[in-house]
Design an enzyme around this catalytic site. Structure first.
Site, PDB file in Angstrom:
ATOM      1  N   ARG A 139       0.927  -1.205   0.086  1.00  0.00           N
ATOM      2  CA  ARG A 139      -0.039   0.128   0.025  1.00  0.00           C
ATOM      3  C   ARG A 139       0.713   1.222   0.037  1.00  0.00           C
ATOM      4  NH1 ARG A 139      -3.386  -3.817   2.418  1.00  0.00           N
ATOM      5  NH2 ARG A 139      -5.040  -4.258   0.890  1.00  0.00           N
ATOM      6  N   ASP A 168       0.061  -6.819  -3.548  1.00  0.00           N
ATOM      7  CA  ASP A 168      -1.253  -6.396  -3.301  1.00  0.00           C
ATOM      8  C   ASP A 168      -1.822  -5.705  -4.381  1.00  0.00           C
ATOM      9  OD1 ASP A 168      -3.742  -6.000  -1.888  1.00  0.00           O
ATOM     10  OD2 ASP A 168      -2.653  -6.495  -0.018  1.00  0.00           O
ATOM     11  N   HIS A 190      -6.496  -9.818  -4.003  1.00  0.00           N
ATOM     12  CA  HIS A 190      -5.529  -8.945  -3.804  1.00  0.00           C
ATOM     13  C   HIS A 190      -4.435  -8.850  -4.781  1.00  0.00           C
ATOM     14  CE1 HIS A 190      -7.084  -7.051  -0.149  1.00  0.00           C
ATOM     15  NE2 HIS A 190      -7.304  -8.086   0.466  1.00  0.00           N
ATOM     16  N   GLU A 237      -9.802 -12.379   1.612  1.00  0.00           N
ATOM     17  CA  GLU A 237     -10.558 -11.716   0.942  1.00  0.00           C
ATOM     18  C   GLU A 237     -10.306 -11.579  -0.593  1.00  0.00           C
ATOM     19  OE1 GLU A 237     -10.505  -7.835   4.239  1.00  0.00           O
ATOM     20  OE2 GLU A 237      -8.729  -8.065   2.467  1.00  0.00           O
ATOM     21  N   TRP A 284      -1.049  -2.760   8.486  1.00  0.00           N
ATOM     22  CA  TRP A 284      -1.467  -2.480   7.119  1.00  0.00           C
ATOM     23  C   TRP A 284      -1.115  -1.118   6.849  1.00  0.00           C
ATOM     24  CZ3 TRP A 284      -1.928  -6.999   4.459  1.00  0.00           C
ATOM     25  CH2 TRP A 284      -2.541  -8.123   5.206  1.00  0.00           C
ATOM     26  N   THR A 285      -0.849  -0.648   5.788  1.00  0.00           N
ATOM     27  CA  THR A 285      -0.325   0.895   5.564  1.00  0.00           C
ATOM     28  C   THR A 285      -1.118   1.669   4.604  1.00  0.00           C
ATOM     29  OG1 THR A 285       1.606   0.062   3.959  1.00  0.00           O
ATOM     30  CG2 THR A 285       1.937   0.236   6.293  1.00  0.00           C
TER      31      THR A 285
HETATM   32  C1  ACM Z   1      -6.419  -9.040   6.334  1.00  0.00           C
HETATM   33  O1  ACM Z   1      -6.196  -8.222   7.390  1.00  0.00           O
HETATM   34  N1  ACM Z   1      -7.024  -8.781   5.089  1.00  0.00           N
HETATM   35  C2  ACM Z   1      -5.641 -10.278   6.514  1.00  0.00           C
END
Ligand code: ACM
Ligand code: ZN
Length: 538
Positions: free
Chosen positions: A173, A202, A272, A336, A477-478
């Site tokens: 990200r 991603d 992703h 996801e 997560w960024t």
């Molecule tokens: C995630 O936070 N989608 C693994």
């Protein structure tokens, strides 16, 4: 009268000097994560430029000794002499490897005569030095020449509760240069974290050079711009990109290995995958066109599970990943993955039929199992987010439980190994305060320091099942984080709590006691120039 006053004054001054010398050695032992056993001993050991590190058994411990010597060189003005000897010396740090201890275990005894370090392996010796570091004042971290190098007398016995103690960094990200990644690894090492989960691909960027598929970085590493805030529809108009060359990857893997940290690479599949599809559109169900995502979320465009080409591509990528990363685990994401395209895709539907699968969930399971067989054949193990349970999991895959702990619990009950990284406790992109107006913009959630500390990775499992829990990890997560300073703010001091969750026995943990030690640890963060959140002072 005047004479008497002077004498008293002199005595008082001497007293002060004695008191302040006494205070040179830290009065209390404040180690994070808390060791198994700490006992104060009489006296103290004074480290001087003449102190020798004497390795009496196990030359594999030499690199850990060198790292410690390099750290102290900044305060002492000279590195400590490291030598290999037959017997323990006076005025020395005597180091040995003692295989009767657990691999990551160590003992450390500091007395006036010497410091004695025994590690179950070089890894244990490294952890002993990380502890010794915390017995020295924070000033040594910035090479303060006036830092007192007096180590109070102490006996420490220590061994981690879990073999897996991890931290994830999402560099997809936002891209972080090599120097930032090394800083992150340094932060992990200080906390005795031993796994660096590197989220390399991603929708918004592919960050790993793959020689066989050059477009992954030529096209996939760069997005045109980035949405402002949380998918506001407004964009910054600034291209964002970056990737790691294979040479840089080797450098990072080596840097981490010197700190006994295994780098676990993550290549996301089947979802992703937008950046990969933008690079090689034929890998998607529709054939595109695609572009590297410029906003956040979960996208319908995923790898086609019907085409053989997809598997040939992923195996080509993973061949290079395996060559670069010695890690036993290879992370495949797995989270996801919407099934919308698969439902409409002829190739995917043909696969479902040919493999006699019930639905698209089983197709995902087929996808992951097929990749797992490939990894296993190369001697590697698959780890993936808890969605890999859906549609059936193989007997051998390891589950990373992120939607709470329930995926990990389910995995353990099925007999699979698991790592706990629940978003309820271990998502460090979440807010750490309710006062969100005074926080940097974050994705949401609320995971304060105390909440992290509350995690017990084996809670709800019987003894047998609990053995399948490998440990714990926190994820960063960024989407909304683009500088290392902001990274530090989000993970410090929450990483200290996570480290203690993963290292310290449950019956030896207390939040109040942790808090006191964590506050002392923040002096070290300051000395190291790390940014950190200050809520723990309230
Ligand atoms: C995630 O936070 N989608 C693994
Ligand atoms: Zn398809």
């Amino acid at each position: 009268m005047k004479k008497k006053f002077n004498l008293l004054f002199l005595l008082a001054m001497m007293g002060l000097v004695i008191v302040s010398r006494g205070a040179g050695a830290q009065e209390e032992v404040n180690i994070v994560p808390r060791p198994t056993m700490v006992r104060a001993e009489k006296g103290s050991f004074l480290l001087t430029p003449g102190t020798v590190i004497n390795v009496t058994g196990g030359e594999e411990a030499l690199p850990a000794c060198r790292l410690f010597s390099d750290l102290l060189a900044r305060s002492l003005g000279t590195p400590l002499e490291i030598r290999q000897g037959k017997k323990s010396l006076k005025k020395a740090i005597n180091v040995s490897v003692d295989a009767t201890l657990g691999e990551e275990a160590y003992t450390l005894v500091a007395r006036e005569r010497s410091v004695e370090i025994r590690g179950g392996s070089a890894r244990g010796v490294f952890y002993a030095f990380q502890t010794l570091r915390q017995l020295l004042p924070a000033g040594v971290e910035r090479g303060d020449p006036s830092a007192s190098l007096e180590i109070r007398g102490v006996t420490i016995e220590d061994e981690p509760r879990f073999a897996y103690r991890g931290m994830m960094l999402d560099v997809a990200r936002h891209f972080f240069p090599v120097e930032d990644v090394k800083t992150y690894i340094d932060m992990l090492a200080l906390h005795k974290i031993n796994r660096f989960h590197w989220h390399l691909t991603d929708d918004q960027g592919w960050r790993l050079e793959i020689k066989k598929y050059p477009l992954l970085t030529e096209v996939g590493s760069r997005r045109d711009e980035t949405v402002i805030g949380k998918n506001t529809g407004q964009y910054d108009g600034i291209p964002h990109g970056g990737f790691y060359t294979q040479e840089e990857v080797k450098e990072i893997v080596q840097y981490a290995a010197e700190r006994y940290i295994t780098v676990i690479p993550e290549v996301e599949l089947p979802g992703h995958a937008f950046a990969a599809l933008a690079s090689y559109p034929s890998l998607g169900c529709t054939g595109g066109p695609y572009k590297v995502a410029t906003y956040w979320g979960v996208f319908n465009e995923v790898f086609c599970a019907g085409k053989e080409e997809t598997f040939a591509f992923l195996e080509g990528v993973l061949d290079e990943v395996i060559a670069l990363f010695p890690s036993e685990y290879v992370h495949i994401g797995g989270d996801e993955c919407p099934k919308m395209r698969w439902k409409q895709c002829r190739a995917c539907q043909a696969r479902i039929k040919a493999e006699k699968l019930a639905d698209e969930h089983e197709l995902q399971s087929y996808f992951v199992k097929r990749i797992e067989r490939f990894l296993n054949a190369k001697g590697r193990k698959l780890i993936g987010f808890d969605e890999i349970l859906e549609g059936g999991i193989s007997r051998t895959a390891t589950v990373m439980s992120w939607r709470g702990t329930k995926g990990g619990l389910e995995a353990a009950r099925l007999g699979n190994q698991a790592v706990m990284t629940p978003n309820s406790h271990a998502y460090f992109d979440y807010y750490q305060s309710k006062d969100t107006k005074n926080e940097p913009f974050a994705i949401g959630g609320f995971v304060p320091l105390e909440k992290v500390y509350e995690l017990n990775p084996t809670e709800g499992l019987n003894e047998q099942e609990a053995l399948l829990i490998q440990g714990a990890q926190a994820n960063l997560w960024t989407e909304y984080i683009s500088t290392i300073s902001h990274v530090q703010y989000m993970v410090l001091p929450r990483m200290a709590a996570l480290a203690e969750v993963a290292w310290t026995r449950q019956d030896q943990r207390s939040y109040d006691d942790f808090l006191k030690r964590a506050i002392v640890l923040t002096d070290r963060y300051t000395a190291l120039g790390y940014n950190f959140a200050r809520h723990l002072f309230n």
